[in-house]
Scaffold this motif. Structure first.
Motif, PDB file in Angstrom:
ATOM      1  N   ARG A 120      12.350   1.884   3.588  1.00 23.03           N
ATOM      2  CA  ARG A 120      13.439   0.966   3.454  1.00 23.03           C
ATOM      3  C   ARG A 120      13.511   0.392   1.994  1.00 23.03           C
ATOM      4  NH1 ARG A 120      12.719  -1.025   8.632  1.00 23.03           N
ATOM      5  NH2 ARG A 120      11.604  -2.699   7.645  1.00 23.03           N
ATOM      6  N   GLN A 121      12.177   0.028   1.783  1.00 20.25           N
ATOM      7  CA  GLN A 121      11.990  -1.007   0.630  1.00 20.25           C
ATOM      8  C   GLN A 121      12.453   0.328  -0.617  1.00 20.25           C
ATOM      9  OE1 GLN A 121       8.201  -2.112  -0.164  1.00 20.25           O
ATOM     10  NE2 GLN A 121       8.760  -3.039  -2.056  1.00 20.25           N
ATOM     11  N   ILE A 122      11.996   1.322  -0.572  1.00 21.56           N
ATOM     12  CA  ILE A 122      12.216   2.252  -1.880  1.00 21.56           C
ATOM     13  C   ILE A 122      13.467   2.918  -1.909  1.00 21.56           C
ATOM     14  CG2 ILE A 122      10.007   2.788  -2.467  1.00 21.56           C
ATOM     15  CD1 ILE A 122       9.962   5.364  -0.836  1.00 21.56           C
ATOM     16  N   VAL A 135       4.762  15.243   3.454  1.00 21.09           N
ATOM     17  CA  VAL A 135       4.620  14.017   2.934  1.00 21.09           C
ATOM     18  C   VAL A 135       3.453  13.219   3.492  1.00 21.09           C
ATOM     19  CG1 VAL A 135       5.801  11.915   2.349  1.00 21.09           C
ATOM     20  CG2 VAL A 135       7.060  13.742   2.127  1.00 21.09           C
ATOM     21  N   VAL A 136       2.730  12.459   2.612  1.00 20.21           N
ATOM     22  CA  VAL A 136       1.408  11.798   3.340  1.00 20.21           C
ATOM     23  C   VAL A 136       1.797  10.295   2.816  1.00 20.21           C
ATOM     24  CG1 VAL A 136      -0.949  11.178   3.007  1.00 20.21           C
ATOM     25  CG2 VAL A 136      -0.172  13.489   3.101  1.00 20.21           C
ATOM     26  N   PHE A 137       1.903   9.411   3.768  1.00 25.57           N
ATOM     27  CA  PHE A 137       1.834   7.869   3.506  1.00 25.57           C
ATOM     28  C   PHE A 137       0.677   7.119   3.535  1.00 25.57           C
ATOM     29  CE2 PHE A 137       2.757   3.446   5.095  1.00 25.57           C
ATOM     30  CZ  PHE A 137       3.471   3.156   3.836  1.00 25.57           C
ATOM     31  N   MET A 138       0.374   6.380   2.437  1.00 24.63           N
ATOM     32  CA  MET A 138      -0.899   5.627   2.535  1.00 24.63           C
ATOM     33  C   MET A 138      -0.813   4.265   2.254  1.00 24.63           C
ATOM     34  SD  MET A 138      -3.688   7.850  -0.233  1.00 24.63           S
ATOM     35  CE  MET A 138      -4.835   6.703   0.070  1.00 24.63           C
ATOM     36  N   ASP A 139      -1.670   3.621   2.894  1.00 21.94           N
ATOM     37  CA  ASP A 139      -1.396   2.145   3.041  1.00 21.94           C
ATOM     38  C   ASP A 139      -2.955   1.570   3.114  1.00 21.94           C
ATOM     39  OD1 ASP A 139      -0.417  -0.348   2.358  1.00 21.94           O
ATOM     40  OD2 ASP A 139       0.278  -0.494   4.751  1.00 21.94           O
ATOM     41  N   HIS A 140      -3.282   0.669   2.278  1.00 18.55           N
ATOM     42  CA  HIS A 140      -4.634   0.123   2.343  1.00 18.55           C
ATOM     43  C   HIS A 140      -5.821   0.961   2.534  1.00 18.55           C
ATOM     44  CE1 HIS A 140      -2.265  -3.725   3.462  1.00 18.55           C
ATOM     45  NE2 HIS A 140      -3.122  -4.160   2.454  1.00 18.55           N
ATOM     46  N   GLY A 141      -5.720   2.182   1.847  1.00 13.73           N
ATOM     47  CA  GLY A 141      -6.940   3.063   1.581  1.00 13.73           C
ATOM     48  C   GLY A 141      -6.775   3.977   2.922  1.00 13.73           C
ATOM     49  N   LEU A 142      -5.782   4.095   3.603  1.00 13.50           N
ATOM     50  CA  LEU A 142      -5.981   5.010   4.769  1.00 13.50           C
ATOM     51  C   LEU A 142      -4.663   5.793   4.717  1.00 13.50           C
ATOM     52  CD1 LEU A 142      -7.389   2.840   7.573  1.00 13.50           C
ATOM     53  CD2 LEU A 142      -8.417   5.135   6.577  1.00 13.50           C
ATOM     54  N   VAL A 143      -4.770   7.162   5.148  1.00 14.44           N
ATOM     55  CA  VAL A 143      -3.595   7.728   5.376  1.00 14.44           C
ATOM     56  C   VAL A 143      -3.147   7.405   6.602  1.00 14.44           C
ATOM     57  CG1 VAL A 143      -2.452  10.033   6.121  1.00 14.44           C
ATOM     58  CG2 VAL A 143      -4.073   9.972   4.111  1.00 14.44           C
ATOM     59  N   VAL A 144      -1.592   6.590   6.716  1.00 15.51           N
ATOM     60  CA  VAL A 144      -1.112   6.090   7.827  1.00 15.51           C
ATOM     61  C   VAL A 144      -0.309   7.298   8.919  1.00 15.51           C
ATOM     62  CG1 VAL A 144       0.611   4.560   8.830  1.00 15.51           C
ATOM     63  CG2 VAL A 144      -1.113   3.818   6.845  1.00 15.51           C
ATOM     64  N   GLU A 145       0.324   8.090   7.713  1.00 20.81           N
ATOM     65  CA  GLU A 145       1.282   8.970   8.512  1.00 20.81           C
ATOM     66  C   GLU A 145       1.503  10.152   7.719  1.00 20.81           C
ATOM     67  OE1 GLU A 145       4.928   7.093   9.986  1.00 20.81           O
ATOM     68  OE2 GLU A 145       5.900   8.943  10.686  1.00 20.81           O
ATOM     69  N   GLU A 146       1.769  11.183   8.140  1.00 20.74           N
ATOM     70  CA  GLU A 146       2.082  12.263   7.510  1.00 20.74           C
ATOM     71  C   GLU A 146       3.098  13.322   8.314  1.00 20.74           C
ATOM     72  OE1 GLU A 146      -0.993  15.354   6.441  1.00 20.74           O
ATOM     73  OE2 GLU A 146      -2.326  13.814   7.441  1.00 20.74           O
ATOM     74  N   ARG A 164       7.280   7.319  11.997  1.00 24.95           N
ATOM     75  CA  ARG A 164       6.716   6.871  13.349  1.00 24.95           C
ATOM     76  C   ARG A 164       6.184   5.420  13.275  1.00 24.95           C
ATOM     77  NH1 ARG A 164       2.403   9.960  13.889  1.00 24.95           N
ATOM     78  NH2 ARG A 164       3.321  11.651  12.270  1.00 24.95           N
ATOM     79  N   GLU A 165       5.457   4.977  12.133  1.00 26.95           N
ATOM     80  CA  GLU A 165       4.901   3.670  11.841  1.00 26.95           C
ATOM     81  C   GLU A 165       5.622   2.776  11.575  1.00 26.95           C
ATOM     82  OE1 GLU A 165       1.620   3.313  12.855  1.00 26.95           O
ATOM     83  OE2 GLU A 165       1.544   5.317  13.497  1.00 26.95           O
ATOM     84  N   GLU A 166       5.416   1.507  11.717  1.00 28.86           N
ATOM     85  CA  GLU A 166       6.309   0.339  11.245  1.00 28.86           C
ATOM     86  C   GLU A 166       6.037   0.278   9.723  1.00 28.86           C
ATOM     87  OE1 GLU A 166       8.864  -2.296  10.159  1.00 28.86           O
ATOM     88  OE2 GLU A 166       8.841  -1.077  12.176  1.00 28.86           O
ATOM     89  N   ARG A 167       4.940   0.504   9.241  1.00 25.24           N
ATOM     90  CA  ARG A 167       4.419   0.239   7.938  1.00 25.24           C
ATOM     91  C   ARG A 167       5.313   1.331   7.096  1.00 25.24           C
ATOM     92  NH1 ARG A 167      -1.781  -0.072   7.115  1.00 25.24           N
ATOM     93  NH2 ARG A 167      -1.910   1.149   9.250  1.00 25.24           N
TER      94      ARG A 167
END
Ligand SMILES: Nc1ncnc2c1ncn2[C@@H]1O[C@H](COP(=O)(O)OP(=O)(O)OP(=O)(O)O)[C@@H](O)[C@H]1O
Ligand SMILES: [Mg+2]
Lengths: 226, 245
Positions: B240-242, B209-220, B231-234
């Motif tokens: 949590r939201q979904i 799973v790749v998590f993107m935010d603001h045009g960047l891969v934040v975590e995978e 790992r990341e707060e974002r």
């Protein structure tokens, strides 16, 4: 004017019998003329509509000017200019040639605008889907966009075609012996309005089925939108 | 394992808007990568850059060994190897299901009609829609339309399939059939990149799973890790939201 005078002036069978051959030849010319100018106008229209999908300002602005000019000029003025004006520039044009050029310019501009609206009515996702499967820009246009574009503006296309066929009567001013021209000839030799009446009836019989078809299409589109 | 997709430092601007800000993504053969992230984070743009429906403004993209951004690359040939499925299906409404699937077979692969139809029928079979071959999109449910769209893409036997929210335009009861088709595709060994909010499907089927935010891969990472212990707060905030839905 008595009823008998009236019928004699407008519905004289005798006159009709005399004028029949010349009227018929006019009708044939009108049909031939339509068979020439409608495809010619459509060709011009498709070219203009395809050009309108090019984003470059070098295409966009001249195209817009072209379409605006030929939609603004009265077709009769355009035709007379081509036929009677161009010879002053050393370009002799036959009546058929003048009509072909005039209609290509005028009718093409109208068909072009209709088809452009049709192309723009097709969602961008259609092209993207087609391109994503490897279709070229041209293939996507030919197989995916244009068929839908034409279908979306079919009533407008038919309506314009109707106007174009009617407009072929202006070819009479360059002495092309189409239906109106022949009817006027017959009228002037018979001193009777029956040939004009006959021409009017011929136009009506020719175009009324198209008008009916158009109404049905328009109603169906309205129903589809509801 | 060989990578089918290699995207490095991909940037994309829309005017002043910097939508992708140096995205790296590698997808191995037979891998299913799930891309998640908030609305506007650039997921669709990334997918569309991979087959160059969008022109990246920088970076390198290689698919199946083909340099997608090289001017000399025949983009139409390259795209045959990359299937794409859209949120809004984008079926051609003036063609039957069979016609939709067969079009590229005939016009791109130049197969004769009979052969194209045969292959198209086989593709429809794979999404369980052989009996709908003669139907127009307007006569099909959303779920059926999306399966036809999948058939249209797999008929070209691509090396990788890109899915952009394939179920989010569907009524809930129609989602299952599309996910089933995707699951079967996965079992057949297809390499897939899926943008979706179907977390259940991600947990069950994704390799990564790749998590993107603001045009960047934040975590995978593997789904258990990204969903269970981000790992990341974002990432945590997003999940949590979904999960609340
Ligand atoms: N053609 C375009 N022109 C201008 N801006 C665009 C264009 N396409 C996308 N954008 C912008 O780029 C950003 C990223 O969009 P993108 O569609 O990639 O996001 P996304 O992650 O797929 O979001 P969503 O979950 O809502 O689908 C958004 O701010 C969007 O408004
Ligand atoms: Mg998106």
């Amino acid at each position: 004017m008595t009823w008998a005078d009236f019928t004699l002036a407008f519905f004289s069978l005798d006159i009709l019998r005399q004028a029949w051959p010349i009227l018929l030849s006019g009708l044939v010319q009108t049909l031939l003329l339509s068979a020439m100018v409608v495809p010619l106008g459509l060709l011009g229209g498709v070219l203009l509509a395809l050009l309108s999908t090019v984003r470059s300002p070098w295409v966009r602005w001249p195209l817009m000017a072209w379409v605006d000019v030929f939609r603004s000029l009265p077709p009769l003025v355009l035709l007379v200019f081509v036929y009677a004006g161009l010879p002053f520039a050393g370009l002799e044009v036959s009546p058929w040639g003048a009509v072909a050029i005039g209609f290509f310019l005028n009718t093409g501009a109208y068909y072009g605008e209709i088809l452009r609206a049709g192309i723009e009515s097709v969602p961008a996702g259609q092209v993207e889907a087609a391109r994503s499967t490897g279709l070229s820009r041209g293939q996507a246009m030919a197989w995916v966009v244009l068929p839908q574009a034409v279908r979306n503006v079919l009533p407008d296309l038919i309506s314009n075609t109707l106007e174009v066929v009617k407009l072929t009567s202006i070819a009479s001013v360059v002495a092309l012996p189409e239906l109106l021209f022949q009817a006027r000839q017959a009228q002037s030799v018979t001193f009777n309005a029956t040939p004009i009446m006959a021409a009017a009836v011929a136009y009506f019989v020719l175009l009324w089925p198209v008008v009916r078809l158009l109404s049905r299409l328009e109603n169906r589109q309205l129903a589809g939108r509801r | 394992m060989a990578a089918i997709v290699r995207a490095h430092g991909v940037h994309k601007h829309f005017g002043a808007l910097h939508v992708l800000r140096g995205v790296d993504l590698e997808v191995a053969e037979r891998e299913l990568v799930f891309v998640i992230g908030p609305s506007g984070s650039g997921k669709s743009t990334l997918l569309r850059c991979l087959n160059r429906l969008e022109e990246p403004s920088g970076g390198r993209i290689e698919v199946d060994g083909i340099d997608m951004l090289d001017r000399r690359t025949d983009i139409n040939r390259a795209r045959q190897r990359i299937g794409m499925v859209f949120q809004s299906f984008n079926l051609y409404p003036h063609m039957t299901a069979l016609g939709n699937v067969a079009l590229a077979l005939r016009k791109v692969l130049k197969l004769p009609r009979a052969e194209a139809d045969e292959r198209a029928r086989a593709a429809l079979e794979r999404v369980n829609l052989a009996d709908r071959a003669g139907h127009y999109p307007g006569q099909l449910s959303g779920g059926q339309q999306q399966r036809v769209a999948i058939a249209r893409a797999i008929a070209l036997e691509p090396r990788v399939m890109l899915f952009d929210e394939p179920t989010s335009a569907l009524d809930p009861e129609l989602v299952g059939g599309v996910l089933q088709a995707m699951r079967e595709l996965r079992e057949s060994g297809m390499t897939m990149v899926v943008v979706s909010h179907e977390m259940g499907f991600a947990r069950a089927a994704a390799d990564r799973v790749v998590f993107m935010d603001h045009g960047l891969v934040v975590e995978e990472g593997p789904p258990e890790a990204v969903f269970g212990a981000p790992r990341e707060e974002r990432t945590r905030a997003f999940i949590r939201q979904i999960d609340r839905h």
